[in-house]
Design a protein around this motif. Structure first.
Motif, PDB file in Angstrom:
ATOM      1  N   LEU A  58     -31.096  35.802  30.058  1.00 16.85           N
ATOM      2  CA  LEU A  58     -31.858  34.823  30.857  1.00 16.85           C
ATOM      3  C   LEU A  58     -33.109  34.339  30.116  1.00 16.85           C
ATOM      4  O   LEU A  58     -33.536  33.199  30.300  1.00 16.85           O
ATOM      5  CB  LEU A  58     -32.252  35.446  32.205  1.00 16.85           C
ATOM      6  N   ARG A  59     -33.652  35.218  29.289  1.00 15.83           N
ATOM      7  CA  ARG A  59     -34.837  34.817  28.532  1.00 15.83           C
ATOM      8  C   ARG A  59     -34.521  33.651  27.586  1.00 15.83           C
ATOM      9  O   ARG A  59     -35.367  32.814  27.321  1.00 15.83           O
ATOM     10  CB  ARG A  59     -35.371  36.017  27.729  1.00 15.83           C
ATOM     11  N   ILE A  97     -31.821  31.567  28.014  1.00 15.32           N
ATOM     12  CA  ILE A  97     -30.820  30.664  28.579  1.00 15.32           C
ATOM     13  C   ILE A  97     -31.182  29.180  28.404  1.00 15.32           C
ATOM     14  O   ILE A  97     -30.317  28.347  28.102  1.00 15.32           O
ATOM     15  CB  ILE A  97     -30.550  31.003  30.074  1.00 15.32           C
ATOM     16  N   ASP A  98     -32.460  28.859  28.579  1.00 18.13           N
ATOM     17  CA  ASP A  98     -32.868  27.443  28.451  1.00 18.13           C
ATOM     18  C   ASP A  98     -32.669  26.929  27.028  1.00 18.13           C
ATOM     19  O   ASP A  98     -32.191  25.808  26.822  1.00 18.13           O
ATOM     20  CB  ASP A  98     -34.339  27.275  28.868  1.00 18.13           C
ATOM     21  N   ARG A 115     -29.996  24.093  25.489  1.00 20.42           N
ATOM     22  CA  ARG A 115     -30.502  22.955  24.701  1.00 20.42           C
ATOM     23  C   ARG A 115     -30.092  23.026  23.232  1.00 20.42           C
ATOM     24  O   ARG A 115     -30.473  22.174  22.441  1.00 20.42           O
ATOM     25  CB  ARG A 115     -32.032  22.877  24.822  1.00 20.42           C
ATOM     26  N   GLU A 124     -26.881  30.887  36.462  1.00 26.62           N
ATOM     27  CA  GLU A 124     -28.177  30.468  35.897  1.00 26.62           C
ATOM     28  C   GLU A 124     -27.969  29.431  34.794  1.00 26.62           C
ATOM     29  O   GLU A 124     -28.736  28.480  34.657  1.00 26.62           O
ATOM     30  CB  GLU A 124     -28.932  31.676  35.334  1.00 26.62           C
ATOM     31  N   CYS A 133     -25.586  27.284  34.659  1.00 21.43           N
ATOM     32  CA  CYS A 133     -25.273  25.987  35.309  1.00 21.43           C
ATOM     33  C   CYS A 133     -26.536  25.286  35.767  1.00 21.43           C
ATOM     34  O   CYS A 133     -26.708  24.082  35.562  1.00 21.43           O
ATOM     35  CB  CYS A 133     -24.365  26.227  36.526  1.00 21.43           C
ATOM     36  N   ARG A 134     -27.417  26.038  36.389  1.00 23.77           N
ATOM     37  CA  ARG A 134     -28.668  25.430  36.865  1.00 23.77           C
ATOM     38  C   ARG A 134     -29.532  24.963  35.692  1.00 23.77           C
ATOM     39  O   ARG A 134     -30.146  23.909  35.742  1.00 23.77           O
ATOM     40  CB  ARG A 134     -29.439  26.426  37.743  1.00 23.77           C
ATOM     41  N   LEU A 174     -28.137  21.805  34.450  1.00 20.69           N
ATOM     42  CA  LEU A 174     -28.476  20.682  35.348  1.00 20.69           C
ATOM     43  C   LEU A 174     -29.884  20.159  35.036  1.00 20.69           C
ATOM     44  O   LEU A 174     -30.116  18.947  34.990  1.00 20.69           O
ATOM     45  CB  LEU A 174     -28.402  21.145  36.809  1.00 20.69           C
ATOM     46  N   LEU A 175     -30.794  21.074  34.804  1.00 21.02           N
ATOM     47  CA  LEU A 175     -32.167  20.664  34.474  1.00 21.02           C
ATOM     48  C   LEU A 175     -32.213  19.949  33.115  1.00 21.02           C
ATOM     49  O   LEU A 175     -32.832  18.890  32.973  1.00 21.02           O
ATOM     50  CB  LEU A 175     -33.099  21.879  34.435  1.00 21.02           C
ATOM     51  N   GLY A 202     -30.137  16.666  33.617  1.00 21.68           N
ATOM     52  CA  GLY A 202     -30.509  15.783  34.726  1.00 21.68           C
ATOM     53  C   GLY A 202     -31.937  15.269  34.653  1.00 21.68           C
ATOM     54  O   GLY A 202     -32.208  14.122  35.002  1.00 21.68           O
ATOM     55  N   LEU A 203     -32.865  16.105  34.191  1.00 25.53           N
ATOM     56  CA  LEU A 203     -34.271  15.663  34.162  1.00 25.53           C
ATOM     57  C   LEU A 203     -34.485  14.413  33.292  1.00 25.53           C
ATOM     58  O   LEU A 203     -35.198  13.501  33.718  1.00 25.53           O
ATOM     59  CB  LEU A 203     -35.183  16.811  33.715  1.00 25.53           C
ATOM     60  N   PRO A 204     -33.892  14.346  32.103  1.00 26.23           N
ATOM     61  CA  PRO A 204     -34.088  13.123  31.313  1.00 26.23           C
ATOM     62  C   PRO A 204     -33.554  11.876  32.019  1.00 26.23           C
ATOM     63  O   PRO A 204     -33.998  10.759  31.733  1.00 26.23           O
ATOM     64  CB  PRO A 204     -33.294  13.389  30.026  1.00 26.23           C
TER      65      PRO A 204
END
Lengths: 169, 205
Positions: B7-8, B10-11, B15, B39, B41-42, B45-46, B49-51
């Motif tokens: 999770l640390r 994951i972002d 990317r 996590e 998937c979410r 989405l961020l 989706g955010l851009p």
């Protein structure tokens, strides 16, 4: 470029506006969630910039400088709005949320963003929405890169949690 | 790899900012952990989706944010240029009149005749006072058609007005002055000066 801009030479001004206006407008729209307000705010930001241009020292790139002005204007605008809401009895103006006609995904994201504090939302808007790099964000927010990174990491965790609570996906 | 470690990262994994080795470890974990897969998937989405929330400035907004000085310059420049040109033309024509005027008076034949005939003499002589030289006066006087006035006190009227201005522009020729004065009576000089200034050189004075 900076000198030409200081002298308000037409070519330099045109280039500067052309290269920055989309991000300035988008940032302000992200903050204000209202088209007309974002347009007015964009005009105001540039007016402030032209006015402050003689004192611009050139420490940061002109683009960074105007994004900084936009972020600060956005902060002020949020504070003003909160004050107005307080005076209006805490009612939320739904017209200001900018959710009309939004897709489901958009709605979820806007909902999640609305759970963040003002500073964190601004950071996400700058980096994850507008695509500023960590370095650029550090200049705009005038914070060390390490601070930006850790704050961004924590903010993304919070957004994921907000999406989870919202039942997504 | 354990969940906290996955999770640390994951972002950054989503990317594509991680090394191949670390990415492989996370992928391996995600296949075995449903909770971390959610996590992911979410996070995706961020990241994607955010851009898409990005906006572009509406058309016309760029023109509205231009600095006022430049805006002003846009309409100002042609207006200023036009007024300068007009001013130069007017001023230049006056100058030309003034300059050549002295030469013809030397000849002094044309001036006296029209002046004497046209009583209008009053207005013309006074009008060009500051800029024009004595010889010019007769010209315009001639040009202007107006009711006739008796030009009897010629001799006296002539000397006073030209003397004051004559030295500046050019030394009045003896032959010329007499002629101009002849046409214009004394009273006409004083009043004529005002008239001439108002009508002929309104912008300058």
């Amino acid at each position: 470029m900076i000198e030409e801009l200081r002298r308000l030479e037409r070519g330099a001004v045109d280039d500067f506006v052309r290269s920055t206006i989309d991000r300035v407008y988008s940032l302000l729209y992200g903050i204000l969630r209202h088209k007309q307000e974002a347009e007015d705010a964009t005009q105001e930001v540039y007016m402030r910039a032209w006015k402050a241009l003689p004192n611009y020292r050139g420490d940061a790139a002109p683009e960074t400088w105007i994004y900084r002005i936009a972020i600060n204007y956005g902060r002020d605008a949020i504070a003003r709005r909160q004050k107005e809401r307080k005076h209006a009895g805490g009612e939320v103006d739904e017209n200001i949320t900018g959710r009309e006609g939004a897709t489901e995904e958009r709605l979820m994201l806007l909902e999640a963003l609305s759970t963040l504090s003002e500073d964190r939302r601004l950071l996400v808007l700058a980096v994850d929405v507008e695509g500023f790099s960590i370095e650029e964000a550090a200049e705009i927010f005038e914070l060390p890169e390490g601070t930006i990174k850790s704050r961004l990491h924590r903010t993304r965790e919070m957004l994921r949690a907000a999406l989870k609570i919202g039942g997504t996906p | 790899m354990k969940c906290p470690q996955a999770l640390r990262h994951i972002d950054e994994y989503v990317r594509g900012n991680l090394s191949a080795e670390l990415s492989g470890d996370i992928l391996h974990h995600l296949r075995a952990c449903a909770s971390c897969a959610e996590e992911e998937c979410r996070s995706r989405l961020l990241a994607e989706g955010l851009p898409r929330l990005r906006k572009t400035a509406p058309p016309g907004l760029a023109a509205r944010v231009m600095p006022p000085k430049i805006h002003r310059a846009i309409w100002w420049t042609p207006a200023l240029a036009a007024s300068l040109i007009v001013g130069l033309i007017l001023f230049g024509s006056d100058r030309e009149k003034d300059i050549p005027a002295p030469a013809p008076p030397m000849q002094a034949p044309p001036a006296p005749i029209p002046i004497a005939e046209s009583p209008v003499v009053d207005e013309p002589p006074a009008r060009p006072a500051p800029r024009t030289s004595p010889p010019q006066l007769p010209r315009e006087v001639i040009a202007e058609p107006e009711p006739v006035a008796p030009p009897p006190p010629i001799a006296e009227a002539l000397p006073a007005p030209p003397a004051a201005r004559a030295p500046v522009v050019q030394p009045p020729a003896p032959a010329e002055r007499p002629i101009a004065r002849e046409a214009a009576p004394p009273r006409s000089f004083s009043t004529g000066a005002k008239i001439g200034t108002d009508t002929d050189f309104p912008d300058t004075e």
